[in-house]
Design a protein around this motif. Structure first.
Motif, PDB file in Angstrom:
ATOM      1  N   VAL A 114       0.331  -1.059   0.203  1.00  0.00           N
ATOM      2  CA  VAL A 114       0.219  -0.042   0.261  1.00  0.00           C
ATOM      3  C   VAL A 114       1.262   1.319   0.094  1.00  0.00           C
ATOM      4  N   CYS A 115       1.825   1.765   0.329  1.00  0.00           N
ATOM      5  CA  CYS A 115       2.389   2.512   0.940  1.00  0.00           C
ATOM      6  C   CYS A 115       3.981   2.435   1.810  1.00  0.00           C
ATOM      7  N   ASP A 116       4.996   3.021   2.596  1.00  0.00           N
ATOM      8  CA  ASP A 116       6.122   2.710   3.247  1.00  0.00           C
ATOM      9  C   ASP A 116       5.914   4.429   3.746  1.00  0.00           C
ATOM     10  N   PRO A 117       6.535   4.013   4.605  1.00  0.00           N
ATOM     11  CA  PRO A 117       7.085   5.639   5.144  1.00  0.00           C
ATOM     12  C   PRO A 117       8.075   6.687   4.375  1.00  0.00           C
ATOM     13  N   GLY A 124       7.572  -0.037   8.732  1.00  0.00           N
ATOM     14  CA  GLY A 124       6.616   0.670   8.521  1.00  0.00           C
ATOM     15  C   GLY A 124       5.540   0.896   7.803  1.00  0.00           C
ATOM     16  N   ALA A 125       5.797  -0.439   6.589  1.00  0.00           N
ATOM     17  CA  ALA A 125       5.293  -0.255   5.294  1.00  0.00           C
ATOM     18  C   ALA A 125       3.593  -0.729   5.698  1.00  0.00           C
ATOM     19  N   CYS A 164       1.082   6.388   6.102  1.00  0.00           N
ATOM     20  CA  CYS A 164       1.896   5.709   6.271  1.00  0.00           C
ATOM     21  C   CYS A 164       1.702   4.977   7.346  1.00  0.00           C
ATOM     22  N   GLU A 165       1.108   4.909   9.063  1.00  0.00           N
ATOM     23  CA  GLU A 165       0.670   4.271   9.581  1.00  0.00           C
ATOM     24  C   GLU A 165       0.261   3.718  10.240  1.00  0.00           C
TER      25      GLU A 165
END
Length: 421
Positions: free
Chosen positions: A273-276, A288-289, A336-337
């Protein structure tokens, strides 16, 4: 029955009487072979002869089995014989098609009819059997066997097989009407794990036994060999069934079970989806991703039965943490948390960490649906670190669907996120 014969010339008496007796004998033979005459029936007959000598009428002479020459209306003796036992039976399959069953089903029933075509009330022994692999019936090829197969006669207490009532394993005292029948059930268990469309061919053989004693299976019958006797001889007249020979006091027929099963496939995929650091632009699997797990259950379009889904469970890896909001990654790196409640942009709403959708369906409900992780009986829960989806409440009964039902050609998809620790 008496016959009257008039003969004028005395010298023709014996020749003409012999001819007449021959005609009578043929008539008696036709009577003895008439369908439906019960065995042990005594056929009785006596002939009467009238004649003249020198134009003078003489006292009639009656016949006897050994020959009678004494004139008189009552001085003859009846000639008799006894009708023998013609043993004939027919077994037919109940409805000219297979019985649809489910994998693991117990007490699956096929139905047969047994008819006594003979001329004697008989008992019938019943035997159920599996056919060898490769037997073909109703366009299906046998490729598995039912287990614990047994045959039971219908008791008549209630229509259809009732395990508590239909317990007789033989047919007792079936009349010889040619129209009176007995319903017999072959009951088998279907092994679990059988594929959709699998076939098991079974047979039922009914073998005539001696009748006359109620509530017990009569003795085996032995066909009379050699010349006709004065008693009740036994003649086997049955044809060849599917799995037995002719003239053996038995007849057989076949039926089949065909497995009507779902054809489920379970697929689990993962997508970033995403990473920080990179947000949603070319994210990487770094601590963190956020990644999205997708669990898809599909029932193949070739399936011949719906599946009733119960539950899918997924124990999360210790190196991941459940995302309670099902975030999308929108809002840049700070969004992205996934492990922090309310920190990212939720796909539906905060605290709605599950998404469920169905495809290929005609359900009247609105999909996709979003569910919370709270214990609110919506069908989606996080129990500790285990994701659990209960399909009954998540896909409730609606329209033509029962709760949790997945019909052929349909899929149900569950989505949830985790962040990498």
């Amino acid at each position: 029955m008496k016959s009257t014969i008039t003969i004028s010339p005395v010298w023709g008496l014996y020749w003409q009487a012999a001819a007449v007796f021959g005609v009578l004998l043929m008539a008696w033979s036709g009577l003895a072979g008439a369908v439906g005459t019960a065995s042990s029936t005594t056929i009785t007959n006596r002939s009467s002869l009238t004649y003249s000598v020198g134009s003078v009428a003489q006292t009639l002479i009656e016949s006897s089995p050994t020959g009678n020459s004494t004139p008189g209306a009552t001085l003859g003796t009846d000639t008799t014989f006894v009708v023998d036992n013609k043993v004939d039976v027919l077994v037919t399959e109940g409805n000219s098609t297979y019985t649809s069953v489910s994998p693991g089903q117990t007490a699956a029933v096929t139905t047969f009819t047994v008819t006594n075509l003979g001329n004697t009330t008989q008992d019938f022994a019943l035997a159920a059997a599996n056919l060898s692999s490769g037997a073909i019936l109703f366009s299906g090829t046998d490729n598995f066997d039912g287990t614990s197969c047994s045959a039971f006669r219908e008791s008549g207490a209630n229509a259809g097989y009732q395990a508590a009532q239909d317990t007789a394993t033989y047919i007792d005292e079936l009349p010889a009407s040619g129209t009176t029948t007995a319903t017999v059930y072959v009951v088998c268990d279907i092994p679990s794990g059988q594929a959709n469309g699998s076939n098991a061919v079974v047979s039922l053989t009914a073998t005539a036994r001696a009748g006359g004693a109620a509530a017990s299976l009569g003795a085996a019958l032995t066909e009379t060999t050699g010349a006709n006797t004065a008693g009740v001889d036994i003649v086997f007249a049955d044809g060849a069934g599917t799995d037995d020979a002719s003239r053996n006091a038995a007849y057989s027929a076949r039926d089949a079970y065909r497995v009507s099963a779902s054809a489920l496939t379970v697929t689990k995929t993962v997508a970033l989806v995403c990473d920080p650091l990179n947000s949603i632009t070319n994210p990487k699997n770094i601590p963190g991703a956020v990644v999205r797990w997708t669990i898809t259950v599909s029932n193949a379009v070739t399936a011949s039965a719906s599946a009733t889904l119960t539950q899918v469970s997924d124990a999360l890896n210790a190196n991941s943490t459940f995302d309670p909001d099902l975030i999308t990654g929108a809002g840049g790196a700070a969004g992205c948390e996934g492990a922090a409640a309310g920190a990212g942009t939720a796909e539906s709403a905060n605290a709605s960490g599950f998404k469920l959708d169905v495809t290929g369906d005609t359900r009247p409900g609105t999909y996709p649906k979003f569910f919370t992780t709270a214990n609110d009986n919506d069908g989606a829960d996080l129990n500790g670190t285990t994701v659990e989806i209960d399909y009954g409440p998540a896909m409730p009964a609606e329209g033509t669907y029962s709760a949790g039902e997945l019909k052929a050609g349909e899929s149900v998809v569950v989505y949830f996120n985790v962040s990498i620790n």
